[in-house]
Motif scaffolding. Structure first.
Motif, PDB file in Angstrom:
ATOM      1  N   GLY A  12       0.829  -1.200   0.000  1.00 38.59           N
ATOM      2  CA  GLY A  12       0.000   0.000   0.000  1.00 38.59           C
ATOM      3  C   GLY A  12       0.864   1.251   0.000  1.00 38.59           C
ATOM      4  N   PHE A  13       0.276   2.364  -0.418  1.00 40.56           N
ATOM      5  CA  PHE A  13       1.066   3.590  -0.515  1.00 40.56           C
ATOM      6  C   PHE A  13       0.437   4.726   0.284  1.00 40.56           C
ATOM      7  N   HIS A  14       1.273   5.695   0.593  1.00 42.76           N
ATOM      8  CA  HIS A  14       0.841   6.927   1.228  1.00 42.76           C
ATOM      9  C   HIS A  14       1.127   8.097   0.288  1.00 42.76           C
ATOM     10  N   ALA A  15       0.635   9.262   0.680  1.00 43.96           N
ATOM     11  CA  ALA A  15       0.787  10.434  -0.180  1.00 43.96           C
ATOM     12  C   ALA A  15       2.245  10.825  -0.359  1.00 43.96           C
ATOM     13  N   ASP A  16       3.088  10.572   0.669  1.00 45.11           N
ATOM     14  CA  ASP A  16       4.450  11.114   0.583  1.00 45.11           C
ATOM     15  C   ASP A  16       5.278  10.460  -0.513  1.00 45.11           C
ATOM     16  N   GLU A  17       5.270   9.130  -0.625  1.00 44.82           N
ATOM     17  CA  GLU A  17       6.075   8.528  -1.697  1.00 44.82           C
ATOM     18  C   GLU A  17       5.405   8.690  -3.060  1.00 44.82           C
ATOM     19  N   LEU A  18       4.080   8.808  -3.069  1.00 45.85           N
ATOM     20  CA  LEU A  18       3.385   9.068  -4.336  1.00 45.85           C
ATOM     21  C   LEU A  18       3.770  10.441  -4.875  1.00 45.85           C
ATOM     22  N   LEU A  19       3.744  11.459  -4.014  1.00 48.97           N
ATOM     23  CA  LEU A  19       4.103  12.809  -4.438  1.00 48.97           C
ATOM     24  C   LEU A  19       5.599  12.924  -4.731  1.00 48.97           C
ATOM     25  N   SER A  20       6.419  12.181  -3.984  1.00 53.73           N
ATOM     26  CA  SER A  20       7.852  12.138  -4.298  1.00 53.73           C
ATOM     27  C   SER A  20       8.058  11.603  -5.716  1.00 53.73           C
ATOM     28  N   SER A  21       7.260  10.608  -6.080  1.00 50.91           N
ATOM     29  CA  SER A  21       7.379  10.007  -7.411  1.00 50.91           C
ATOM     30  C   SER A  21       7.019  11.005  -8.503  1.00 50.91           C
ATOM     31  N   ALA A 160      -1.935  -5.776  -7.814  1.00 52.85           N
ATOM     32  CA  ALA A 160      -2.994  -4.780  -7.609  1.00 52.85           C
ATOM     33  C   ALA A 160      -2.447  -3.497  -6.991  1.00 52.85           C
ATOM     34  N   ASP A 161      -1.574  -3.616  -5.992  1.00 58.95           N
ATOM     35  CA  ASP A 161      -1.030  -2.428  -5.335  1.00 58.95           C
ATOM     36  C   ASP A 161      -0.210  -1.578  -6.306  1.00 58.95           C
ATOM     37  N   ASP A 162       0.593  -2.225  -7.122  1.00 59.90           N
ATOM     38  CA  ASP A 162       1.416  -1.487  -8.083  1.00 59.90           C
ATOM     39  C   ASP A 162       0.543  -0.802  -9.133  1.00 59.90           C
ATOM     40  N   ARG A 163      -0.486  -1.483  -9.578  1.00 65.97           N
ATOM     41  CA  ARG A 163      -1.384  -0.872 -10.568  1.00 65.97           C
ATOM     42  C   ARG A 163      -2.103   0.331  -9.976  1.00 65.97           C
ATOM     43  N   ALA A 164      -2.520   0.217  -8.716  1.00 65.00           N
ATOM     44  CA  ALA A 164      -3.187   1.339  -8.058  1.00 65.00           C
ATOM     45  C   ALA A 164      -2.233   2.524  -7.913  1.00 65.00           C
ATOM     46  N   PHE A 165      -0.994   2.236  -7.556  1.00 63.74           N
ATOM     47  CA  PHE A 165       0.011   3.292  -7.419  1.00 63.74           C
ATOM     48  C   PHE A 165       0.213   4.022  -8.747  1.00 63.74           C
ATOM     49  N   LEU A 166       0.390   3.283  -9.810  1.00 60.43           N
ATOM     50  CA  LEU A 166       0.625   3.889 -11.119  1.00 60.43           C
ATOM     51  C   LEU A 166      -0.598   4.654 -11.606  1.00 60.43           C
ATOM     52  N   ALA A 167      -1.790   4.178 -11.250  1.00 59.13           N
ATOM     53  CA  ALA A 167      -3.012   4.896 -11.625  1.00 59.13           C
ATOM     54  C   ALA A 167      -3.158   6.184 -10.832  1.00 59.13           C
ATOM     55  N   ALA A 168      -2.684   6.171  -9.574  1.00 58.28           N
ATOM     56  CA  ALA A 168      -2.782   7.361  -8.727  1.00 58.28           C
ATOM     57  C   ALA A 168      -1.742   8.417  -9.085  1.00 58.28           C
ATOM     58  N   LEU A 169      -0.648   7.995  -9.713  1.00 63.59           N
ATOM     59  CA  LEU A 169       0.455   8.916  -9.993  1.00 63.59           C
ATOM     60  C   LEU A 169       0.032  10.114 -10.850  1.00 63.59           C
ATOM     61  N   PRO A 170      -0.687   9.939 -11.956  1.00 65.90           N
ATOM     62  CA  PRO A 170      -1.098  11.120 -12.722  1.00 65.90           C
ATOM     63  C   PRO A 170      -2.081  12.017 -11.978  1.00 65.90           C
ATOM     64  N   VAL A 171      -2.859  11.451 -11.067  1.00 61.16           N
ATOM     65  CA  VAL A 171      -3.765  12.268 -10.251  1.00 61.16           C
ATOM     66  C   VAL A 171      -2.940  13.165  -9.337  1.00 61.16           C
ATOM     67  N   ALA A 172      -1.957  12.573  -8.661  1.00 60.84           N
ATOM     68  CA  ALA A 172      -1.072  13.356  -7.797  1.00 60.84           C
ATOM     69  C   ALA A 172      -0.307  14.392  -8.605  1.00 60.84           C
ATOM     70  N   ARG A 173       0.148  14.012  -9.790  1.00 58.87           N
ATOM     71  CA  ARG A 173       0.890  14.940 -10.647  1.00 58.87           C
ATOM     72  C   ARG A 173       0.035  16.163 -11.007  1.00 58.87           C
ATOM     73  N   ALA A 174      -1.227  15.930 -11.273  1.00 57.38           N
ATOM     74  CA  ALA A 174      -2.112  17.041 -11.642  1.00 57.38           C
ATOM     75  C   ALA A 174      -2.197  18.073 -10.522  1.00 57.38           C
ATOM     76  N   PHE A 175      -2.285  17.608  -9.266  1.00 56.94           N
ATOM     77  CA  PHE A 175      -2.354  18.537  -8.136  1.00 56.94           C
ATOM     78  C   PHE A 175      -1.055  19.313  -7.979  1.00 56.94           C
ATOM     79  N   VAL A 176       0.077  18.620  -8.051  1.00 55.29           N
ATOM     80  CA  VAL A 176       1.365  19.301  -7.888  1.00 55.29           C
ATOM     81  C   VAL A 176       1.578  20.322  -8.992  1.00 55.29           C
ATOM     82  N   GLU A 177       1.369  19.915 -10.232  1.00 58.42           N
ATOM     83  CA  GLU A 177       1.642  20.813 -11.350  1.00 58.42           C
ATOM     84  C   GLU A 177       0.687  22.002 -11.369  1.00 58.42           C
TER      85      GLU A 177
END
Length: 308
Positions: A12-21, A160-177
């Motif tokens: 499972g992932f948290h916001a910090d490593e997702l946003l770091s990515s 499943a966890d890796d797929r969820a992480f990769l799917a969440a990455l562009p969502v997190a990217r949109a907020f940061v950018e």
């Protein structure tokens, strides 16, 4: 040395490593993102960046974990998460990659750290609980929203966890950018406002080439003589007030009482200005069909404000 792998923990992932990515994948787009707890992978190597795993923080060795004791702290004693550590090390390079002007990078880096990165750090470390946002908004905080993209407890399909992480990455990217772009735009607007203030001289009306954030520029310039702002709005023109601060709706001066809530013919009659189209009942914005009309409305508003 080329970075070939970006390594964070699996599961499972948290916001910090997702946003770091988000930061790292922009800076190292050709590197493979690997989620693992294999000790062979979470051991420092010149060709990899390791974050939120590994039990150590050593920027020179490119490992950015915060779970060990003693844990890495900011100068003010507040704890870092992996996101804060990555932002401190790579944030300015990320801003440059986002085409932020060099002169604005340091200020935007600090502003984003205070307003976006630090809250994520504090929540991840349990220093702040999202419940402090109140029962209505706790579930709407960014860390909670991002972590809601994790797999549900009984989805144990392989990968499943890796797929969820990769799917969440562009969502997190949109907020940061989006946050970075808005901050950069605010600095561009400030430059334009400062130039317009110079052009306005000692006049009470600031004329801008388009709608933009203007109050920070007005305050930075110490332009206390300015009372109103005009700018084009599509095919029309707008006249707006200048608020006294972020935490108030009070203005340096309001538009005339006689204009409040009026439109078209009624506003033309009350103002004596052909082309006047609308004035908000709150007297903080008015609209006219052309430049000449909005200038006349601004002059009337100034005269009334100065006479008070």
């Amino acid at each position: 040395m080329t970075i070939t792998h970006l390594v964070t923990h699996s599961g499972g992932f948290h916001a910090d490593e997702l946003l770091s990515s988000v930061i790292l994948t922009r800076l190292f787009p050709n590197a493979e993102l690997k989620r693992t707890r294999d000790k062979a992978w979470i051991t420092p190597d010149a060709q990899r960046i390791i974050y939120d795993v590994g039990g150590d923080f050593d920027a020179d060795a490119q490992i950015f974990d915060h779970h060990q004791r003693p844990n890495p702290l900011r100068d003010d004693g507040q704890p870092y998460s992996s996101f804060g550590l990555i932002w401190a090390q790579y944030g300015q390079a990320y801003l440059s990659a986002m085409d932020v002007p060099e002169k604005d990078i340091a200020a935007i880096h600090a502003s984003f750290d205070r307003g976006f990165v630090l809250p994520v750090d504090l929540v991840d470390n349990g220093t702040v609980n999202t419940s402090e946002a109140g029962p209505l908004f706790a579930s709407m905080t960014l860390p909670v929203l991002l972590e809601s993209l994790k797999t549900v407890f009984d989805d144990r399909e392989e990968g499943a966890d890796d797929r969820a992480f990769l799917a969440a990455l562009p969502v997190a990217r949109a907020f940061v950018e989006a946050q970075i772009k808005r901050k950069a735009a605010k600095f561009r607007a400030e430059d334009m406002v400062l130039a317009a203030i110079t052009a306005a001289g000692e006049g009470h009306v600031l004329e801008l080439p388009l709608g933009m954030p203007f109050r920070s520029g007005v305050e930075k310039a110490g332009a206390d003589h300015l009372l109103f702002v005009i700018h084009p709005r599509g095919t029309e023109w707008s006249l707006t007030t200048i608020r006294l601060g972020d935490d108030t709706f009070d203005n340096r001066a309001d538009l005339p009482v006689a204009w409040a809530g009026l439109t078209d013919d009624a506003l033309e009659k009350a103002s004596g200005v052909a082309g006047a189209k609308f004035c908000h009942n709150g007297r903080f914005i008015a609209v006219a069909s052309n430049y000449e009309a909005i200038r006349k409305m601004a002059e009337i508003a100034v005269q009334e404000a100065v006479a008070r």
